[in-house]
Design a protein around this motif. Structure first.
Motif, PDB file in Angstrom:
ATOM      1  N   ARG A  13       0.827  -1.210  -0.164  1.00 51.40           N
ATOM      2  CA  ARG A  13       0.105  -0.134  -0.073  1.00 51.40           C
ATOM      3  C   ARG A  13       1.127   1.205   0.000  1.00 51.40           C
ATOM      4  N   TRP A  14       1.765   1.359   0.806  1.00 46.80           N
ATOM      5  CA  TRP A  14       2.527   2.563   0.765  1.00 46.80           C
ATOM      6  C   TRP A  14       3.497   2.669  -0.528  1.00 46.80           C
ATOM      7  N   ALA A  15       3.921   1.723  -1.138  1.00 42.73           N
ATOM      8  CA  ALA A  15       4.614   1.572  -2.442  1.00 42.73           C
ATOM      9  C   ALA A  15       3.495   2.403  -3.375  1.00 42.73           C
ATOM     10  N   LEU A  16       2.208   2.088  -3.262  1.00 46.32           N
ATOM     11  CA  LEU A  16       1.163   2.485  -4.302  1.00 46.32           C
ATOM     12  C   LEU A  16       1.104   4.098  -3.884  1.00 46.32           C
ATOM     13  N   ILE A  17       0.930   4.344  -2.572  1.00 46.07           N
ATOM     14  CA  ILE A  17       0.581   5.786  -2.043  1.00 46.07           C
ATOM     15  C   ILE A  17       1.685   6.387  -2.643  1.00 46.07           C
ATOM     16  N   LEU A  18       2.900   6.197  -2.499  1.00 53.60           N
ATOM     17  CA  LEU A  18       4.230   6.913  -2.859  1.00 53.60           C
ATOM     18  C   LEU A  18       4.259   7.197  -4.202  1.00 53.60           C
ATOM     19  N   LEU A  19       3.956   5.999  -5.004  1.00 53.20           N
ATOM     20  CA  LEU A  19       4.096   6.072  -6.457  1.00 53.20           C
ATOM     21  C   LEU A  19       2.828   7.234  -6.933  1.00 53.20           C
ATOM     22  N   LEU A  20       1.676   7.059  -6.427  1.00 53.75           N
ATOM     23  CA  LEU A  20       0.623   7.831  -6.732  1.00 53.75           C
ATOM     24  C   LEU A  20       0.910   9.450  -6.582  1.00 53.75           C
ATOM     25  N   ALA A  21       1.403   9.546  -5.320  1.00 55.44           N
ATOM     26  CA  ALA A  21       1.644  11.182  -4.799  1.00 55.44           C
ATOM     27  C   ALA A  21       2.527  11.473  -5.682  1.00 55.44           C
ATOM     28  N   ALA A  22       3.903  10.881  -5.983  1.00 51.14           N
ATOM     29  CA  ALA A  22       4.982  11.463  -6.918  1.00 51.14           C
ATOM     30  C   ALA A  22       4.203  11.706  -8.277  1.00 51.14           C
ATOM     31  N   MET A  23       3.610  10.899  -8.756  1.00 47.30           N
ATOM     32  CA  MET A  23       2.984  11.064 -10.052  1.00 47.30           C
ATOM     33  C   MET A  23       2.159  12.540 -10.185  1.00 47.30           C
ATOM     34  N   SER A  24       1.355  12.511  -9.420  1.00 43.58           N
ATOM     35  CA  SER A  24       0.354  13.652  -8.890  1.00 43.58           C
ATOM     36  C   SER A  24       1.229  14.893  -9.230  1.00 43.58           C
ATOM     37  N   VAL A  25       2.306  14.905  -8.166  1.00 42.90           N
ATOM     38  CA  VAL A  25       3.057  15.894  -7.932  1.00 42.90           C
ATOM     39  C   VAL A  25       3.834  16.273  -9.376  1.00 42.90           C
ATOM     40  N   ILE A  26       4.234  15.378  -9.918  1.00 44.76           N
ATOM     41  CA  ILE A  26       5.089  15.771 -11.345  1.00 44.76           C
ATOM     42  C   ILE A  26       4.218  16.233 -12.311  1.00 44.76           C
ATOM     43  N   ILE A  27       3.163  15.452 -12.504  1.00 43.68           N
ATOM     44  CA  ILE A  27       1.874  16.065 -13.544  1.00 43.68           C
ATOM     45  C   ILE A  27       1.340  17.434 -13.045  1.00 43.68           C
ATOM     46  N   PHE A  28       0.973  17.522 -11.901  1.00 43.63           N
ATOM     47  CA  PHE A  28       0.538  19.168 -11.410  1.00 43.63           C
ATOM     48  C   PHE A  28       1.606  20.093 -11.793  1.00 43.63           C
ATOM     49  N   THR A  29       2.937  19.637 -11.363  1.00 47.07           N
ATOM     50  CA  THR A  29       4.021  20.572 -11.491  1.00 47.07           C
ATOM     51  C   THR A  29       3.909  21.028 -12.958  1.00 47.07           C
ATOM     52  N   ASN A  30       4.228  20.076 -13.731  1.00 45.47           N
ATOM     53  CA  ASN A  30       4.142  20.114 -15.310  1.00 45.47           C
ATOM     54  C   ASN A  30       3.099  21.137 -15.787  1.00 45.47           C
ATOM     55  N   VAL A  31       2.019  20.760 -15.352  1.00 42.69           N
ATOM     56  CA  VAL A  31       0.864  21.431 -15.953  1.00 42.69           C
ATOM     57  C   VAL A  31       0.750  23.094 -15.526  1.00 42.69           C
ATOM     58  N   VAL A  32       1.193  23.317 -14.163  1.00 45.09           N
ATOM     59  CA  VAL A  32       1.354  24.749 -13.608  1.00 45.09           C
ATOM     60  C   VAL A  32       2.536  25.381 -14.479  1.00 45.09           C
TER      61      VAL A  32
END
Length: 170
Positions: A13-32
């Motif tokens: 679960r923590w591996a999934l949480i960290l992957l999803l969080a990192a992916m979200s930050v990367i995509i959000f930062t790129n869009v901004v």
């Protein structure tokens, strides 16, 4: 065994949480950045795509253990209990075979793509394809932890984090 299962599931679960969080930050930062500065992070799309692949393979195991994958259960519902148990034994065997197939072909893909590099980050594709191998191994472990309850009583794991029946009714 229960301690192993608890730690194993928590690590997954923590591996999934960290992957999803990192992916979200990367995509959000790129869009901004794209909309505010007209610049984008050149590796963001590639890395987030590879993270999505890893999320899919690492997340398949927890979904399996809770019975969240699509299943056709009409046949076993129509059969008497001994025949339904026999059907579930066949299904369990087929799933083990498929997971073994995933591990084997994940290994083959890793071997074949070790020297092929991704376009932007220049890492070997074998690191991306290793998600298939590791995901297959995790599926085997998750399935081993719940297969007895599934075969004998048609039960999957349950906890406060996931309810397959509620998810299926959406």
């Amino acid at each position: 065994m229960q301690a192993f299962e608890r730690y194993f599931l928590a690590a997954n679960r923590w591996a999934l949480i960290l992957l999803l969080a990192a992916m979200s930050v990367i995509i959000f930062t790129n869009v901004v950045l794209r909309y505010t500065t007209n610049q984008s992070i050149e590796w963001a799309e590639e890395v987030s795509r590879h993270m999505m692949i890893w999320l899919t393979f690492l997340g398949a195991g927890p979904v399996l253990r809770y019975g969240g994958h699509i299943a056709v259960e009409n046949l076993q519902d129509a059969l008497p209990r001994p025949a339904a148990v026999a059907v579930r034994i066949v299904v369990a065997g087929l799933l083990f075979a498929f997971f073994g197939f995933m591990v084997w072909y994940g290994w083959l893909y890793m071997e074949r793509t070790m020297f092929q590099l991704t376009a932007v980050t220049q890492i070997p594709f074998a690191y991306i394809y290793s998600a298939m191998l590791i995901g297959g191994v995790l599926l085997i472990v998750h399935w081993l932890l719940v297969v007895r309850g599934y075969v004998l009583h048609r039960e999957f794991a349950s906890d406060a984090h996931f309810d397959a029946n509620a998810s299926a009714s959406l």
